[in-house]
Design a protein around this motif. Structure first.
Motif, PDB file in Angstrom:
ATOM      1  N   ARG A 124       0.860  -1.187   0.000  1.00  0.00           N
ATOM      2  CA  ARG A 124       0.000   0.000   0.000  1.00  0.00           C
ATOM      3  C   ARG A 124       0.890   1.230   0.000  1.00  0.00           C
ATOM      4  O   ARG A 124       1.821   1.332   0.795  1.00  0.00           O
ATOM      5  CB  ARG A 124      -0.877   0.043   1.247  1.00  0.00           C
ATOM      6  N   LYS A 125       0.581   2.173  -0.853  1.00  0.00           N
ATOM      7  CA  LYS A 125       1.382   3.394  -0.922  1.00  0.00           C
ATOM      8  C   LYS A 125       1.222   4.230   0.347  1.00  0.00           C
ATOM      9  O   LYS A 125       2.165   4.856   0.812  1.00  0.00           O
ATOM     10  CB  LYS A 125       0.976   4.213  -2.150  1.00  0.00           C
ATOM     11  N   SER A 126       0.039   4.201   0.949  1.00  0.00           N
ATOM     12  CA  SER A 126      -0.259   5.060   2.099  1.00  0.00           C
ATOM     13  C   SER A 126       0.521   4.699   3.359  1.00  0.00           C
ATOM     14  O   SER A 126       0.995   5.568   4.070  1.00  0.00           O
ATOM     15  CB  SER A 126      -1.764   5.032   2.404  1.00  0.00           C
ATOM     16  N   ASP A 127       0.680   3.399   3.631  1.00  0.00           N
ATOM     17  CA  ASP A 127       1.318   3.006   4.901  1.00  0.00           C
ATOM     18  C   ASP A 127       2.407   1.946   4.756  1.00  0.00           C
ATOM     19  O   ASP A 127       2.996   1.521   5.744  1.00  0.00           O
ATOM     20  CB  ASP A 127       0.260   2.537   5.898  1.00  0.00           C
ATOM     21  N   GLY A 128       2.680   1.495   3.531  1.00  0.00           N
ATOM     22  CA  GLY A 128       3.750   0.526   3.312  1.00  0.00           C
ATOM     23  C   GLY A 128       3.409  -0.910   3.656  1.00  0.00           C
ATOM     24  O   GLY A 128       4.288  -1.774   3.613  1.00  0.00           O
ATOM     25  N   THR A 129       2.153  -1.177   3.994  1.00  0.00           N
ATOM     26  CA  THR A 129       1.749  -2.554   4.322  1.00  0.00           C
ATOM     27  C   THR A 129       1.998  -3.467   3.125  1.00  0.00           C
ATOM     28  O   THR A 129       1.552  -3.185   2.009  1.00  0.00           O
ATOM     29  CB  THR A 129       0.252  -2.607   4.709  1.00  0.00           C
ATOM     30  N   VAL A 130       2.699  -4.572   3.360  1.00  0.00           N
ATOM     31  CA  VAL A 130       2.995  -5.531   2.297  1.00  0.00           C
ATOM     32  C   VAL A 130       1.771  -6.418   2.083  1.00  0.00           C
ATOM     33  O   VAL A 130       1.304  -7.087   3.002  1.00  0.00           O
ATOM     34  CB  VAL A 130       4.235  -6.378   2.640  1.00  0.00           C
ATOM     35  N   LEU A 131       1.261  -6.417   0.844  1.00  0.00           N
ATOM     36  CA  LEU A 131       0.090  -7.229   0.493  1.00  0.00           C
ATOM     37  C   LEU A 131       0.485  -8.505  -0.250  1.00  0.00           C
ATOM     38  O   LEU A 131      -0.279  -9.464  -0.280  1.00  0.00           O
ATOM     39  CB  LEU A 131      -0.866  -6.408  -0.379  1.00  0.00           C
ATOM     40  N   PHE A 132       1.660  -8.485  -0.860  1.00  0.00           N
ATOM     41  CA  PHE A 132       2.145  -9.644  -1.618  1.00  0.00           C
ATOM     42  C   PHE A 132       3.670  -9.608  -1.601  1.00  0.00           C
ATOM     43  O   PHE A 132       4.258  -8.535  -1.772  1.00  0.00           O
ATOM     44  CB  PHE A 132       1.630  -9.575  -3.064  1.00  0.00           C
ATOM     45  N   ALA A 133       4.291 -10.760  -1.398  1.00  0.00           N
ATOM     46  CA  ALA A 133       5.755 -10.842  -1.422  1.00  0.00           C
ATOM     47  C   ALA A 133       6.169 -12.213  -1.939  1.00  0.00           C
ATOM     48  O   ALA A 133       5.561 -13.232  -1.602  1.00  0.00           O
ATOM     49  CB  ALA A 133       6.334 -10.611  -0.033  1.00  0.00           C
ATOM     50  N   LYS A 134       7.200 -12.200  -2.766  1.00  0.00           N
ATOM     51  CA  LYS A 134       7.753 -13.441  -3.303  1.00  0.00           C
ATOM     52  C   LYS A 134       9.236 -13.198  -3.555  1.00  0.00           C
ATOM     53  O   LYS A 134       9.632 -12.102  -3.949  1.00  0.00           O
ATOM     54  CB  LYS A 134       7.037 -13.790  -4.617  1.00  0.00           C
ATOM     55  N   ASP A 135      10.068 -14.215  -3.306  1.00  0.00           N
ATOM     56  CA  ASP A 135      11.501 -14.068  -3.569  1.00  0.00           C
ATOM     57  C   ASP A 135      12.096 -15.406  -3.959  1.00  0.00           C
ATOM     58  O   ASP A 135      11.469 -16.447  -3.787  1.00  0.00           O
ATOM     59  CB  ASP A 135      12.228 -13.486  -2.353  1.00  0.00           C
TER      60      ASP A 135
ATOM     61  N   THR B 288     -10.996  -4.125  -1.015  1.00  0.00           N
ATOM     62  CA  THR B 288     -12.396  -3.695  -0.961  1.00  0.00           C
ATOM     63  C   THR B 288     -12.561  -2.182  -0.990  1.00  0.00           C
ATOM     64  O   THR B 288     -13.674  -1.682  -0.817  1.00  0.00           O
ATOM     65  CB  THR B 288     -13.067  -4.255   0.311  1.00  0.00           C
ATOM     66  N   GLU B 289     -11.462  -1.460  -1.200  1.00  0.00           N
ATOM     67  CA  GLU B 289     -11.532  -0.004  -1.328  1.00  0.00           C
ATOM     68  C   GLU B 289     -10.469   0.456  -2.322  1.00  0.00           C
ATOM     69  O   GLU B 289      -9.508  -0.264  -2.604  1.00  0.00           O
ATOM     70  CB  GLU B 289     -11.337   0.684   0.023  1.00  0.00           C
ATOM     71  N   HIS B 290     -10.666   1.656  -2.860  1.00  0.00           N
ATOM     72  CA  HIS B 290      -9.668   2.220  -3.772  1.00  0.00           C
ATOM     73  C   HIS B 290      -8.325   2.287  -3.051  1.00  0.00           C
ATOM     74  O   HIS B 290      -8.236   2.797  -1.935  1.00  0.00           O
ATOM     75  CB  HIS B 290     -10.085   3.624  -4.226  1.00  0.00           C
ATOM     76  N   THR B 291      -7.289   1.748  -3.682  1.00  0.00           N
ATOM     77  CA  THR B 291      -5.973   1.695  -3.033  1.00  0.00           C
ATOM     78  C   THR B 291      -4.875   1.971  -4.048  1.00  0.00           C
ATOM     79  O   THR B 291      -4.806   1.305  -5.084  1.00  0.00           O
ATOM     80  CB  THR B 291      -5.741   0.304  -2.394  1.00  0.00           C
ATOM     81  N   ASP B 292      -4.033   2.943  -3.721  1.00  0.00           N
ATOM     82  CA  ASP B 292      -2.822   3.171  -4.514  1.00  0.00           C
ATOM     83  C   ASP B 292      -1.767   2.186  -4.036  1.00  0.00           C
ATOM     84  O   ASP B 292      -1.550   2.030  -2.833  1.00  0.00           O
ATOM     85  CB  ASP B 292      -2.325   4.605  -4.334  1.00  0.00           C
ATOM     86  N   LEU B 293      -1.120   1.531  -4.992  1.00  0.00           N
ATOM     87  CA  LEU B 293      -0.166   0.470  -4.679  1.00  0.00           C
ATOM     88  C   LEU B 293       1.192   0.742  -5.315  1.00  0.00           C
ATOM     89  O   LEU B 293       1.287   1.470  -6.310  1.00  0.00           O
ATOM     90  CB  LEU B 293      -0.692  -0.876  -5.190  1.00  0.00           C
ATOM     91  N   ILE B 294       2.202   0.118  -4.746  1.00  0.00           N
ATOM     92  CA  ILE B 294       3.563   0.163  -5.275  1.00  0.00           C
ATOM     93  C   ILE B 294       4.035  -1.274  -5.490  1.00  0.00           C
ATOM     94  O   ILE B 294       3.969  -2.097  -4.574  1.00  0.00           O
ATOM     95  CB  ILE B 294       4.542   0.852  -4.281  1.00  0.00           C
TER      96      ILE B 294
END
Length: 136
Positions: A76-87, A106-112
């Motif tokens: 999430r761009k707003s707070d840096g919460t990791v929603l997906f990670a793979k390595d 479930t809501e509009h979300t800007d992502l990085i």
């Protein structure tokens, strides 16, 4: 035995031995961050995805020297919460990454999306980011 036996050795031989000993202990240079190329093919900057839509994550990492792995994160761009990670920890000079993430937000979300190239085992890495948006 003559206690001055070392005087019999030619000075050149001693110097050659010293140079060989010092050069064999040489630490190889690490890959420089500028030598790594990260190309994110998908998602594109500013791309938008609807709920339940599959987000293709496609990237190519390349270097002239051997790398030590890669990682991908969607935050999430707003707070840096990791929603997906793979390595993956693999020693190669190039990686082709092809993954998917399903937009379950479930809501509009800007992502990085951030793609990392692991340069060495000491934690040195470089990355590239792309911003995109998830619709509910």
């Amino acid at each position: 035995m003559n206690r001055f036996w070392f005087r019999r050795w030619p000075l050149g031989a001693l110097l050659m031995f010293a140079v060989m000993a010092l050069s064999s202990c040489h630490k190889h240079e690490d890959t420089a961050a500028g030598e790594v190329t990260i190309e994110i093919k998908s998602p594109r900057e500013g791309q938008q995805f609807h709920q339940s839509e599959q987000v293709a994550i496609d990237a190519i990492i390349s270097s002239k020297e051997t790398l030590h792995g890669w990682a991908v994160e969607i935050r999430r761009k707003s707070d840096g919460t990791v929603l997906f990670a793979k390595d993956d920890h693999d020693h190669k000079r190039s990686y082709t990454i092809s993954l998917t993430w399903q937009n379950n937000l479930t809501e509009h979300t800007d992502l990085i999306l951030e793609v990392f190239a692991q340069i060495d085992h000491d934690g040195k890495k470089v990355s590239k980011k792309v911003a995109f948006h998830a619709h509910p």
